[in-house]
Enzyme design. Structure first.
Site, PDB file in Angstrom:
ATOM      1  CD  GLU A 114      -2.725  -1.193  -0.092  1.00 32.97           C
ATOM      2  OE1 GLU A 114      -2.918  -0.166  -0.768  1.00 32.97           O
ATOM      3  OE2 GLU A 114      -3.097  -2.320  -0.465  1.00 32.97           O
ATOM      4  CG  HIS A 131      -0.673   1.121  -4.595  1.00 29.50           C
ATOM      5  ND1 HIS A 131      -0.414   0.964  -5.927  1.00 29.50           N
ATOM      6  CD2 HIS A 131      -1.365   0.016  -4.230  1.00 29.50           C
ATOM      7  CE1 HIS A 131      -0.924  -0.181  -6.346  1.00 29.50           C
ATOM      8  NE2 HIS A 131      -1.493  -0.793  -5.327  1.00 29.50           N
TER       9      HIS A 131
END
Lengths: 138, 191, 404
Positions: free
Chosen positions: C144, C147
Site C-alpha cells: 500500500e 502505491h
C-alpha cells in the site's frame, strides 16, 4: 445488529475468547462465520462440515418456521438442519455470513445435552459449545 | 540584423541550457544530500527510542526473572555503554549498538522459559514495541544505505559528477554493521 | 532507483493519452450529433472533466474513506498495525506516516488513498487485520505504501476521473438522443448534408457504446501494471517477499465480497474487491493480476529482494521477455538479499488477533463492557435499556453501571 427473529437488542457474549451474538429478548444466538472458523480451529475440527458456505449448500429443510433475514447482509436465510440426534434446525446465510439458532433451538440443545455424552460429529461439538456457553440463559 | 543576432541567440540559448543543467543537477544533488542527512537522523531517533524502552523492560521483567541476574545486567550495561557511545563516531556507535542488540536477543530468548511473563499484558506490549523498534532501526539503516547509494551514483556518474566535483559534493559513507556481535547475534525475537 | 519508477513510464503515459483522446472524441462527436457543434461538445466534456478532477483531487480521499465507512485509528488503538505502518514509512522514506483507517468488514482487503506522499491514508478491513501475522501485515502495508510512494493513487485517481467523465458523457448522450431528439435529425429534415449528419450520428452512437468499454479496458491495463510495481517495491522495502506472498494467499482463500466496494476505486485495493467465481486468470476486465500469479512471482525471487530480482521472476513466471519494471529504475541498483524467515515467539495467535480487532470495533461502536465473574465477557450496545444484565452462562445478574 438487530435480532433477525424479533428485532430485539443483541448483546455480544465472549466465552473462551469466542464471540457470539445473543438476543436479550428471544434468546436466539447468531454464530458469525469468522467466529465459527476460530472455534473449529480451536477444537481441531478441520472438516468441511463447519464451513458456513458448506452448511449453506445443505438441502433446504421444509419447516413451518418463519423465514428470517440475515442480520449482516439482509438476504433471506435458508433453513437447514445440523448434527444428528439431536438434529437442530438453523437458519444459514446463503452469502456465508453466519448461522442463526432460534431461542427455541438453543433450548432444545440444552434439553438434549444432558442425555448425551460427547457428541460424535463435528457439528454436534459446535452445538455442545453453544450449550456450554448458554448454560443458564436469560 | 543578420548573422550577429543569430549568433547571439544561439550563444544565449546554449548558455541558458548550460546554466539550466547546472542549476537542476545542483538542486538534485542537494536534495539527495539532504535525504542522506535525514535518513541518518532517522537512525538516531530509533536508537534513542530503543534506549528509552530498556528501563521499562527491565522494570517489568525483574519481578519474573529471579535467576537471570547476569542476562539482565548485561542488557543494562550494554545500554549504558551505547548511551555513552552517542557522538563518538559511526564505527564506535555501531559497535555499542550491536552489543546491545545481542544482549537483548539473549534476554528475549530466555523469556521463553517464563510462561507467566510471556502472558503478561505489559510485557507483551513492550515486546511489540521492542520488536518494532528493532525493525525500525534496520529499516532506517536500509533506507540510509539506499539513499547513500543513489547519492553516490549521482556524484560519480557522468555528467552529474562534473557538477558534484565543481561544488565539492563528497560521496557518502555506508552504514555497515561493523560489530561482529550484531552480525552473529541469534536473531530469535526480532522479526 | 525506485524514485524513478514514477517518471519515464512510457507505456503508462501512452495509455493515459489514449484515454484522454477517447474523451475528446466522445465529446466532439456527441456535441456534433446532439447540438450540432463539435467544439461545444469538447467544451462540455473538458468542463465536466476539470470539475471532476478538482473534486477528486481535493475531496477524493475523504470521499472514498467515507463511502467505505473507514474509521481513523490512533497508535494506542492497535499498536502493532501502527508500528508496521511506521516501519514501512521509514523503509520507503515517506515524509510522514499515513493516517491509518480500519473498515468493519469481514472480507479481507486494504487500500491506500491520498494525492501526495505527505497527505496519504491507508485503510485495512477488520477481516484482513485479524487474519495476518506480523510479517504478512508488513507485506500488505509495504504494498500500500508503495502505491503512495509510486504516486499510483494520484495516477489512478486521474485515470478514474477520465473514465468517469467518458461514462457520464456516454450516458447523457444516449439519454439526450433517445428522449430529447437529436438535433442532427432535425437538421437533416431541413435538407442538405444528410449523409454527413448520418455519419456523425452513427459515429456518436458507436462511440457512446464502445468508448466506456475501451476506456475501462485501458484503465484496467494501467491498474494491473501498477499492482506488479507495488508488489515489487513492497518486496524491496520489506526485504521479505514471502510476507506479501503469504498474505496474498490468505486473501485469496476468502470468497467474501467487500460490502462497501465501488467499481471506480477497485484499483486502490490490494486485491480486486469484486471477485466473481471462475473468472479467467489473465482476464482483460480485471483491475488486478491474478493472485496466484502474483504469489508465484514473489516466490520466484530466489532469495533476492531487489527490483531486478522481481523483474527476473516476473519474466520467468510469465514466460516472456517483456518486463514490468521501467528500465530506468533498474539502473545503478545493487542486488539485495531477502531476509530469512525467523520465528517470532510472542506473536498473538489467530484468536487473539480476532479479539484485538473486534474489541477495537466494539469500542468504536460505543459498546459497554461487562466482565462477569464466571469469566464471560458481555459487550452491550448503547441502545440496550435497563440497569442490569443476566449472564447467559452462569446466571449472575451484573449491573450495567460501567457503560460509557
Amino acid at each position: 445488529m438487530d435480532c433477525p427473529a424479533c428485532k430485539g437488542v443483541v448483546v455480544v457474549v465472549e466465552y473462551q475468547r469466542i464471540e457470539l451474538d445473543y438476543c436479550t429478548k428471544c434468546y436466539g444466538v447468531w454464530f458469525d462465520a469468522g467466529e465459527l472458523s476460530l472455534l473449529a480451529e480451536r477444537l481441531d475440527l478441520r472438516g468441511a462440515a463447519l464451513d458456513v458456505n458448506q452448511i449453506a449448500a445443505l438441502p433446504e429443510k421444509k419447516a413451518a418456521e418463519k423465514a428470517r433475514g440475515c442480520p449482516i447482509c439482509r438476504k433471506k436465510m435458508k433453513k437447514v438442519t445440523l448434527g444428528s440426534a439431536p438434529e437442530v434446525l438453523v437458519d444459514v446465510c446463503t452469502r456465508g455470513d453466519g448461522l442463526w439458532f432460534d431461542g427455541g433451538e438453543v433450548g432444545q440443545v440444552l434439553g438434549q445435552l444432558k442425555d448425551k455424552g460427547a457428541a460424535a460429529d463435528e457439528q454436534g461439538r459446535v452445538i455442545d459449545f453453544l450449550g456450554e456457553v448458554f448454560h443458564v440463559r436469560g | 540584423m543578420g548573422i550577429g543576432i543569430i549568433v547571439l541567440i544561439v550563444v544565449l540559448a546554449v548558455l541558458f541550457l548550460v546554466i539550466g543543467f547546472i542549476w537542476m543537477t545542483y538542486n538534485g544533488l542537494v536534495r539527495l544530500r539532504n535525504q542522506v542527512k535525514n535518513a541518518w537522523a532517522q537512525i538516531d531517533v530509533q536508537l534513542k527510542r530503543r534506549h528509552d524502552l530498556i528501563p521499562n523492560l527491565m522494570e517489568t521483567v525483574k519481578g519474573y526473572m529471579k535467576h537471570e541476574r547476569e542476562t539482565l545486567e548485561a542488557v543494562t550495561s550494554a545500554r549504558n555503554l551505547a548511551q555513552k557511545a552517542i557522538g563518538t563516531g559511526v564505527g564506535a556507535q555501531a559497535k555499542a549498538e550491536g552489543e546491545l542488540s545481542s544482549a537483548l536477543s539473549r534476554l528475549l530468548a530466555v523469556v521463553e522459559n517464563y510462561p507467566d511473563l510471556k502472558a503478561n499484558q505489559n510485557f507483551m506490549a513492550l515486546q511489540e514495541e521492542l520488536t518494532s523498534t528493532e525493525n525500525k532501526i534496520s529499516f532506517s539503516r536500509q533506507y540510509y544505505n539506499d539513499s547513500v547509494l543513489t547519492y553516490n551514483n549521482k556524484t560519480q556518474m557522468v555528467p552529474s559528477n562534473i557538477i558534484a566535483g565543481m561544488f565539492g559534493f563528497k560521496t557518502g559513507e555506508f552504514f555497515e554493521v561493523t560489530a561482529a556481535a550484531e552480525r552473529e547475534a541469534p536473531k530469535v525475537s526480532f522479526g | 532507483m525506485w524514485e524513478q519508477i514514477r517518471s519515464n513510464q512510457t507505456r503508462t503515459l501512452v495509455l493515459v493519452v489514449a484515454m484522454g483522446l477517447l474523451l475528446l472524441l466522445v465529446g466532439y462527436f456527441l456535441g456534433e450529433a446532439i447540438f450540432g457543434s463539435g467544439i461545444g461538445g469538447l467544451v462540455v466534456a473538458i468542463l465536466i472533466w476539470v470539475v471532476m478532477n478538482l473534486f477528486a483531487y481535493f475531496q477524493g480521499d475523504s470521499m472514498i474513506l467515507a463511502i467505505s465507512r473507514a474509521r481513523k485509528i490512533s497508535p494506542d488503538d492497535h499498536p502493532r498495525l501502527y508500528n508496521v505502518v511506521e516501519e514501512m514509512k521509514i523503509a520507503s522514506g515517506l515524509p510522514k506516516i499515513p493516517d491509518i483507517y480500519i473498515i468493519d468488514d469481514p472480507s479481507p482487503n486494504a487500500f491506500a488513498v491520498g494525492r501526495d506522499p505527505s497527505r496519504a491514508s491507508v485503510a485495512i478491513t477488520s477481516g484482513l487485520l485479524e487474519r495476518l501475522n506480523r510479517d504478512e501485515l508488513q507485506g500488505v502495508m509495504a504494498h500500500e505504501i508503495s502505491h503512495i510512494k509510486n504516486r499510483d493513487v494520484l495516477l489512478m485517481t486521474f485515470c478514474s476521473v477520465l473514465l468517469g467523465t467518458i461514462v457520464i458523457l456516454a450516458w447523457f448522450g444516449s439519454r439526450m438522443m433517445l428522449f430529447g431528439g437529436a438535433r442532427g435529425g432535425r437538421r437533416s429534415s431541413g435538407g442538405g448534408g444528410g449523409y454527413a449528419t448520418l455519419i456523425i450520428v452513427a459515429v456518436a452512437i458507436l462511440l457512446m457504446i464502445l468508448a466506456p468499454i475501451a476506456a475501462q479496458l485501458i484503465y484496467y491495463a494501467i491498474s494491473r501494471k501498477r499492482e506488479y510495481l507495488a508488489d515489487a517495491s513492497g518486496a524491496l522495502y520489506t526485504r521479505y517477499p514471502e510476507g506479501l506472498a503469504s498474505a496474498l494467499e490468505k486473501i485469496a482463500g476468502s470468497t467474501q465480497e467487500l460490502k462497501t466496494a465501488n467499481q471506480a476505486f477497485a484499483p486502490m485495493y490490494i486485491i480486486n474487491p469484486f471477485r466473481s467465481k471462475g473468472r479467467a486468470a489473465s482476464d482483460l476486465t480485471s483491475t488486478h493480476p491474478p493472485i496466484s500469479e502474483r504469489v508465484r512471482i514473489l516466490r520466484s525471487m530466489a532469495g533476492g529482494a531487489s527490483l531486478a530480482a522481481y523483474e527476473k521472476a516476473y519474466q520467468e513466471v510469465r514466460g516472456s521477455g517483456r518486463g514490468v519494471i521501467p528500465p530506468s529504475a533498474l539502473v545503478g541498483e545493487t542486488p539485495v538479499a531477502a531476509r530469512k524467515a525467523e520465528a517470532v515467539p510472542a506473536e498473538p495467535g489467530k484468536v487473539e488477533r480476532a479479539r484485538e480487532t473486534s474489541d477495537l470495533l466494539w469500542k468504536y461502536s460505543n459498546y459497554g463492557l461487562v466482565n462477569c465473574e464466571c469469566g464471560t465477557k458481555l459487550r452491550v450496545p448503547p441502545k440496550l435499556r435497563g440497569s442490569s444484565i443476566r449472564c447467559p452462562h452462569c446466571g449472575r445478574v451484573n449491573p450495567l453501571s460501567s457503560r460509557p
